[in-house]
Motif scaffolding. Structure first.
Motif, mmCIF file in Angstrom:
data_model
loop_
_atom_site.group_PDB
_atom_site.id
_atom_site.type_symbol
_atom_site.label_atom_id
_atom_site.label_comp_id
_atom_site.label_asym_id
_atom_site.label_seq_id
_atom_site.Cartn_x
_atom_site.Cartn_y
_atom_site.Cartn_z
ATOM 1 N N GLN A 470 21.442 -6.471 -12.285
ATOM 2 C CA GLN A 470 21.131 -6.031 -10.922
ATOM 3 C C GLN A 470 19.995 -4.998 -10.935
ATOM 4 N N ALA A 471 20.006 -4.115 -11.938
ATOM 5 C CA ALA A 471 18.937 -3.118 -12.065
ATOM 6 C C ALA A 471 17.607 -3.809 -12.335
ATOM 7 N N ASN A 472 17.635 -4.869 -13.167
ATOM 8 C CA ASN A 472 16.402 -5.613 -13.452
ATOM 9 C C ASN A 472 15.883 -6.308 -12.197
ATOM 10 N N ALA A 473 16.817 -6.794 -11.373
ATOM 11 C CA ALA A 473 16.411 -7.445 -10.117
ATOM 12 C C ALA A 473 15.700 -6.447 -9.212
ATOM 13 N N ALA A 478 9.814 -4.034 -7.949
ATOM 14 C CA ALA A 478 9.051 -2.792 -8.096
ATOM 15 C C ALA A 478 9.775 -1.590 -7.497
ATOM 16 N N LEU A 479 11.112 -1.677 -7.468
ATOM 17 C CA LEU A 479 11.908 -0.554 -6.976
ATOM 18 C C LEU A 479 12.211 0.410 -8.125
ATOM 19 N N ARG A 480 12.220 1.714 -7.814
ATOM 20 C CA ARG A 480 12.655 2.717 -8.781
ATOM 21 C C ARG A 480 14.180 2.756 -8.739
ATOM 22 N N LEU A 509 24.051 1.723 -7.732
ATOM 23 C CA LEU A 509 22.625 1.906 -7.996
ATOM 24 C C LEU A 509 21.867 1.982 -6.680
ATOM 25 N N THR A 510 20.782 2.743 -6.682
ATOM 26 C CA THR A 510 19.851 2.726 -5.541
ATOM 27 C C THR A 510 18.504 2.225 -6.025
ATOM 28 N N GLY A 511 17.839 1.474 -5.161
ATOM 29 C CA GLY A 511 16.471 1.027 -5.437
ATOM 30 C C GLY A 511 15.563 1.551 -4.341
ATOM 31 N N MET A 512 14.517 2.262 -4.726
ATOM 32 C CA MET A 512 13.651 2.868 -3.709
ATOM 33 C C MET A 512 12.183 2.574 -3.994
ATOM 34 N N ILE A 513 11.407 2.647 -2.958
ATOM 35 C CA ILE A 513 9.969 2.381 -3.043
ATOM 36 C C ILE A 513 9.287 3.063 -1.866
ATOM 37 N N ASP A 514 8.004 3.257 -1.999
ATOM 38 C CA ASP A 514 7.200 3.708 -0.849
ATOM 39 C C ASP A 514 6.895 2.452 -0.038
ATOM 40 N N PRO A 515 7.601 2.211 1.068
ATOM 41 C CA PRO A 515 7.525 0.906 1.750
ATOM 42 C C PRO A 515 6.251 0.739 2.563
ATOM 43 N N PRO A 516 5.867 -0.511 2.806
ATOM 44 C CA PRO A 516 4.675 -0.758 3.629
ATOM 45 C C PRO A 516 4.915 -0.378 5.084
ATOM 46 N N ARG A 517 3.834 -0.043 5.761
ATOM 47 C CA ARG A 517 3.928 0.225 7.196
ATOM 48 C C ARG A 517 4.312 -1.076 7.914
ATOM 49 N N VAL A 518 5.100 -0.934 8.944
ATOM 50 C CA VAL A 518 5.641 -2.103 9.645
ATOM 51 C C VAL A 518 4.533 -2.970 10.234
ATOM 52 N N VAL A 535 -8.302 -6.146 0.037
ATOM 53 C CA VAL A 535 -8.122 -5.845 -1.383
ATOM 54 C C VAL A 535 -7.439 -4.489 -1.513
ATOM 55 N N MET A 536 -6.350 -4.442 -2.297
ATOM 56 C CA MET A 536 -5.659 -3.179 -2.535
ATOM 57 C C MET A 536 -6.207 -2.527 -3.793
ATOM 58 N N ILE A 537 -6.612 -1.264 -3.679
ATOM 59 C CA ILE A 537 -7.093 -0.513 -4.835
ATOM 60 C C ILE A 537 -6.267 0.768 -4.905
ATOM 61 N N THR A 538 -5.467 0.908 -5.952
ATOM 62 C CA THR A 538 -4.521 2.017 -5.996
ATOM 63 C C THR A 538 -4.392 2.606 -7.394
ATOM 64 N N GLY A 539 -3.943 3.830 -7.438
ATOM 65 C CA GLY A 539 -3.655 4.476 -8.716
ATOM 66 C C GLY A 539 -2.243 4.227 -9.182
ATOM 67 N N ASP A 540 -1.459 3.513 -8.383
ATOM 68 C CA ASP A 540 -0.055 3.262 -8.699
ATOM 69 C C ASP A 540 0.073 2.178 -9.773
ATOM 70 N N HIS A 541 1.325 1.976 -10.239
ATOM 71 C CA HIS A 541 1.577 0.976 -11.278
ATOM 72 C C HIS A 541 1.294 -0.434 -10.773
ATOM 73 N N GLN A 542 0.908 -1.308 -11.703
ATOM 74 C CA GLN A 542 0.518 -2.673 -11.355
ATOM 75 C C GLN A 542 1.677 -3.442 -10.719
ATOM 76 N N LYS A 543 2.873 -3.260 -11.269
ATOM 77 C CA LYS A 543 4.034 -3.984 -10.749
ATOM 78 C C LYS A 543 4.371 -3.536 -9.334
ATOM 79 N N THR A 544 4.338 -2.217 -9.108
ATOM 80 C CA THR A 544 4.629 -1.674 -7.776
ATOM 81 C C THR A 544 3.579 -2.144 -6.775
ATOM 82 N N ALA A 545 2.314 -2.067 -7.188
ATOM 83 C CA ALA A 545 1.221 -2.463 -6.299
ATOM 84 C C ALA A 545 1.335 -3.935 -5.907
#
Length: 886
Positions: A470-473, A478-480, A509-518, A535-545
């Motif tokens: 479940q944690a892997n899911a 890309a949830l923390r 377990l909790t899964g959290m992320i910085d969610p997209p704007r609605v 095109v998304m250009i970010t300093g965040d991790h590739q998986k999260t992005a």
């Protein structure tokens, strides 16, 4: 590469004793060697240079030449009008420019005023400008980092780096972390602290390794200072147009002068006629009209929550073919949010969860109790992860303040980077509740039981594998992932920290992320329909992005993503090819962002870059249109941008693009209107001279029409209502001419129509007032002065009125004026009525008769003029109807 060196190597290389720090004398030497810890001043552009930049175009030079010639031949009023137009255009441009280019000044404000250092064996506070490489700096919570620092000691240190890297969560720092390779992205350098970032938690000690312009933030300042301002597509097109008109005016004037000279006409008369023709070729009001329409467009953009800092950006935004968007705070809410939970053996979205038993309630209570965040209606402070946990509990009706009061905290074991767990102990009537949260890999080995279907059951191997699955899911989305556990004990006084954190019961377990704007997903769909790539250009991790990009519809496959370190391995040509397919760039540095934007532009794209952080500033300035967030954006980002969104809403970018497209279309209408009208004047004069006729128009007639009669319709076309179909079109090419898509032919045909009906009015006037039997029996060698003035008046009024009516044709080159709405642009109708009225006043008021050398007209004259002037509308409507039928 300081992050790849061991602490002992850094200490040796810097020549400093960590216990005592630098001596005062050594610090002074290094200050003289390396300079103050501040940014170089960016030389401001002088007002006179700004003013000169406004008039530094071929079109303006031609107008200046026309003004000088007018002065030379005694036409002082003509010269005054031309100079007034030039000044108006320049002043408006300077006012806009003086509000811009504040990025470096705002960058300087980010430098902290004080720093805590060890010098001469004593801890002291000094101005951060006096820091030098080798200084030992003490870091505590809530303090800005004063320089780039290699950490040598850390204790639970977390640093908020979003303004530099785009990372939305504070980064754990560890002085003992060792880089596996030399090239590591800034966001992954866990043993470094960077200037102008903020210490959010814990403490640390480090050695200053870079100051001033050598820091990472200093490199951004250098990038900003080195950027060169490029001309926008409209500026390029107008510059090209100015050259064409200038060369054309000179050639046509020369041809006419030579024709007249060989015809035996007086040389001085031919010179004046040639000058008149040159004046006719140049739309004197064009620069001012374009500036005014852009300025009016700025006011319209404000109503759509977009503030424009530079006038040409309005037009450029309408041509944008790719929007490069920062993720954090732009596409996302910049707020960590719990989205998924695994509790009571069930994996579910938080929004769909309902509390069905005491353990599910206890799970959410643990989120609040094992938590140091302060969350009230008035404020939110603390670690973003903990604030997100409190908010998640709030969705099921659990209030932190009430719960903290009910279960008093009596003991705690703080989070540290080695244990990766935090534990708090709370009084619960006759016993104590131990609440623990942390990384699953740290907490799971300490759990003995798990809650399943409302019961405590032993944590078997099967259940352990299920929990990990479940944690892997969650990780795949890309949830923390954060694990939550508890236990009850009768007393805690004699228990060690290790004993408190053993034999726990896993609650979930909790899964959290910085969610997209609605609203962003719908905006991206609209961009796609309008032919605009996102095109998304970010300093965040590739998986999260990628997870965010996939949810928003930016990318569909991880093959469309690229990490920043891969960009360093590509040549410019290779990157040009890559950017055609890549939709997500992750873990990028400020330099990478600039490279990406340059590569897109090299492919012929008109690129917009959105962002809010300091790290976005160089790419905002490099892009064709830099768009900064007005609410969450740093002053540096706003200073580097062309447009600022007051609501930080990606959807507003789309609205601004739509507005920009309509503004460009309206500017194009105004330009084509002026050019077709001026072409009509050229044809009138050229054929009259070629055929050996007297001149149908004088220089003052031409100037009056160009600067007065034509100006109001041109401005009114700039205010034309928005075209509802404008976002169904592909973005126009950067190479596209103003005359593309049949606009050139449209201009030529309508210019010819206006020119020939003006000639007909002139020759009909000559025939009637000289008493000739027909148009073909006029004696051009013996035309009475009164008859000539009468005929010139008819030509003058026919030319001006036909141009006024022709403005209606420009509203849409495909739809009938009745489909567009005859009364939908009231400004245009008012300007047409005003233009006709003012021309009638000139004819009927004797005072103006003398100034303009014109004659009173009869009813018959007016009827002929109106009949001829309506021809451009009638012919255009027939042509449009024919195209619609075919």
């Amino acid at each position: 590469m300081w992050h790849s060196k061991k602490v002992t190597e850094v200490i040796t290389e810097m020549g400093v004793d960590p216990g005592a720090g630098l001596s005062s004398s050594e610090a002074e030497k290094r200050l003289e060697q390396f300079g103050p810890n501040e940014f170089r001043d960016h030389k401001k552009t002088a007002i006179w240079k700004l003013f000169f930049s406004q008039i530094n175009s071929m079109l303006i030079y031609i107008l200046i030449a026309a003004a000088l010639i007018s002065l030379f031949i005694g036409e002082y009023s003509d010269a005054a009008i031309i100079v007034l137009v030039i000044l108006l255009n320049s002043v408006i441009g300077v006012i806009q420019e003086t509000k811009a280019e504040k990025a470096l000044e705002e960058l300087k404000k980010l430098a902290t005023p004080k720093a805590i250092v060890k010098r001469d064996g004593v801890v002291q506070e000094i101005p951060s400008e006096q820091l030098v490489p080798g200084d030992i700096v003490v870091i505590d919570a809530g303090r800005f980092i004063p320089a780039d620092i290699r950490l040598i000691e850390t204790a639970n240190l977390k640093i908020e780096e979003s303004s530099l890297t785009g990372e939305s969560v504070p980064v754990d720092k560890d002085a003992d972390w060792q880089a596996a390779e030399e090239k590591v992205p800034i966001a992954d350098q866990h043993n470094m602290a960077f200037m102008s970032t903020l210490s959010a938690y814990g403490r640390g000690i480090g050695i200053v390794v870079n100051t001033g312009m050598n820091t990472e933030i200093g490199k951004i300042a250098a990038l900003l200072g080195d950027q060169k301002q490029e001309m926008t597509p409209l500026q390029v097109k107008l510059a090209e147009l100015g050259k064409i008109l200038g060369i054309g005016a000179v050639l046509i004037s020369l041809v006419i002068f030579l024709i007249g000279f060989f015809q035996g006409r007086v040389a001085l008369d031919m010179f004046l006629i040639a000058v008149s023709l040159a004046v006719a070729a140049i739309p004197e009001g064009l620069p001012a009209i374009v500036t005014i329409v852009l300025a009016l467009g700025v006011q319209r953009m404000i109503k759509r929550r977009a503030i424009v800092r530079k006038l040409p950006a309005v037009e450029t935004l309408g041509a944008v073919s790719v929007i490069c968007s920062d993720k954090t705070g732009t596409l996302t809410q910049n707020k960590m949010t719990v989205t998924d939970v695994f509790v009571n053996g069930t994996y579910a979205p938080l929004a769909s969860l309902k509390l069905e038993n005491q353990y599910e309630k206890l799970f959410f209570e643990a989120l609040v109790l094992c938590n140091d965040a302060v969350v009230t209606t008035a404020e939110q402070s603390g670690d973003p992860t903990e604030i997100a946990l409190v908010a998640a509990a709030g969705t099921v009706g659990i209030d932190k303040q009430l719960l903290d009061h009910r279960y008093q905290r009596v003991r705690e074991i703080p989070f540290d980077s080695e244990r990766k767990m935090m534990t708090t102990v709370h009084q619960n009537k006759d016993n104590f509740l131990v609440m623990t949260k942390g990384a699953l890999e740290s907490l799971l080995p300490k759990a003995a039981t798990v809650i399943l279907n409302g019961q405590k059951v032993p944590l078997s191997r099967t259940e352990t594998e299920r929990i990990i699955s479940q944690a892997n899911a969650m990780s795949d989305k890309a949830l923390r992932v954060l694990a939550i556990a508890y236990k009850e004990v009768p007393q805690v006084a004699d228990l060690s920290a290790e004993e408190l954190e053993n034999n726990l019961t896993l609650l979930g377990l909790t899964g959290m992320i910085d969610p997209p704007r609605v609203e962003v997903k719908a905006s991206i769909v609209q961009c796609h329909n309008a032919g605009i790539k996102t095109v998304m250009i970010t300093g965040d991790h590739q998986k999260t992005a990628f997870a965010i990009a996939k949810e928003l519809g930016i990318a569909s496959s991880d093959k469309e993503t690229m990490p920043g370190n891969e960009i360093d391995t590509l040549t410019e040509d290779e990157l040009k090819e890559k950017v055609k397919k890549i939709r997500v760039f992750a873990r990028v540095s400020p330099e990478h962002k600039v490279k990406i934007v340059k590569a897109l532009k090299a492919n012929g794209e008109i690129a917009s870059m959105t962002g809010d952080g300091v790290n976005d500033a160089p790419s905002l300035q490099q892009a064709d249109v830099g768009v900064a967030m007005g609410q969450s954006g740093t002053d540096v980002a706003k200073g580097a941008a062309d447009i600022i969104l007051t609501d930080d809403n990606f959807a507003t970018i789309v609205a601004a693009v739509e507005e920009g497209r309509n503004i460009y279309q309206n500017i194009k209408k105004a330009i084509l209107f002026l050019l077709s009208c001026n072409l009509g004047e050229i044809i009138t004069l050229f054929f009259a001279i070629l055929l050996g006729w007297p001149t149908p128009l004088t220089a003052v007639h031409i100037l009056w029409i160009n600067l007065i009669t034509d100006t109001f319709p041109a401005i009114s076309l700039g205010l034309d209502p928005d075209d509802p179909d404008v976002m169904k079109e592909r973005p126009r090419s950067i190479r596209e001419s103003i005359f593309a898509h049949g606009s050139g032919l449209f201009t030529l045909i309508n210019g010819a129509i206006i020119g020939f009906i003006t000639l007909f009015a002139f020759i009909a006037g000559l025939a009637f007032y000289t008493g000739s039997e027909s148009l073909f029996t006029i004696d051009f060698a013996d035309v009475p002065q009164d008859a000539l003035i009468h005929a010139q008046t008819m030509a003058f009024i026919t030319l001006s009125v036909s141009q006024l009516f022709h403005a209606l044709n420009l509203r849409n080159q495909h739809k009938s004026i009745f489909q567009v709405g005859l009364f939908s642009n009231k400004y245009l109708l008012a300007s047409i009525l005003f233009g006709i009225s003012i021309q009638a006043a000139l004819v009927n008021i004797p005072f103006f008769n003398n100034i303009f050398a014109i004659h009173f007209l009869t009813i018959k004259d007016w009827l002929l003029i109106l009949a001829l002037s309506l021809l451009p509308i009638i012919l255009n409507e027939l042509w449009k109807a024919g195209k619609r039928i075919l």
